[in-house]
Design a protein around this motif. Sequence first.
Motif: not given
Length: 410
Positions: A265, A344, A348-349, A408
């Motif tokens: 992101t 965020t 996206k958080s 992630k």
Amino acid sequence: MRFTLATSIVVLAVLAAAAPQPTGQGIGMAVPIIKRTSLVNADKSVNLDALKSHVAAFKAKIRRGFTNYEKNTGMKHPSDVGGVERRGAGESLTNDQSQLWYGSISVGTPAVPFTVDFDTGSSDLFLPGSACDSSCNGHTIWDPSFSLTSQDLGKSFSLAFEDKATVSGEQYNDTVSIAGFSATTQTLGAANKYSPGFESPQFPADGLMGMAFPSISSYGASPVFQTLVSDGSVSDQVFSFKLSSSGAELYIGGSNSALYTGDFTYSHVTHQGYWQVDMDNVKGNNKTILTNVAAIIDTGSTLIIGTPSEVSTLYNALGGKAAPSAGQGYYTFPCDSFPSISLTFGGKSFPIAASALNLGSVSSGSSDCVSGIVGQDIASSFWIVGDVFLQGVYTAFDVGNTRVGFAKLA
């Protein structure tokens, strides 16, 4: 003890035999990195002096970057709001470089290995030089006279750190290599004096390598990675970090797909200098508390440092308590019930683990623990997002597209 050229060449031979080499232009390579921190005492309580010194170091670094930006561009940095809060005369601080991620580079011809702190919040490379006094003892010394490719630029440098401390010396050009990629005619500093915070063993790395943008360079020069790009050494104009207790690394020339899952992101850099992006919001216990926050992504910071008013708003909403014993801008929660907080970016958080947010008890045996989000006047309108957040994500710094990506961890 000072480590000189002869001992360094022996070390280099061992490293060269063991290290993987790139098999072609643009193929990314990893640099293993090590974390050093001293913000926590042996009893798991927070070392308050080290914590305050760490914040003081970043006040000085931001001031230095703003000064360099104005010198290099002729304009005041748009996030420079001035009026930084000064330390009270009665408050004792130690000049301690308490947090760093460091790994290996090599300099010169023949190449000599050094360790450096990789810092995305600054832009210059410096090492202890052959003219350095006893303040450089314990570090590997760079002697430009032994390098066939070094060039004295005839310019001095002086970098200001906290508590009026400085690192000063002479500027040179030389070949700097990292992960098998070489930056030729790279500007770097040979220090003739180290401030106490850079002395060994407080600062285990030999020097520091800035990885931000040229506009905040004290030398007015290109940082190492940008030189790699302009030299054509890397075709993928990205470097990436995994900052965690297991398998931490800096990846040059892309990102290591084995270390993250899913897609990145991205947030675009809003103003080149620092890696400054827009943080969409800050959430606490699944509620949006702050929105539209400017932030710089800084591998050289342990903490998340925000403006005092915004951080106060965050903690008031979450029930955090001010911690007078730690100092203004520090807050605590019961050690066993930290709130869930996420940042965020790009819509996206990304959650911050409670174990990362919780720095440790405010004092020995206390049931209250200090939070890693701190409210401080650092003369800027942006937040500094450091290790408290970054250890929970894989981070790509995309020079070619001037953006920062988060993914992630695998």
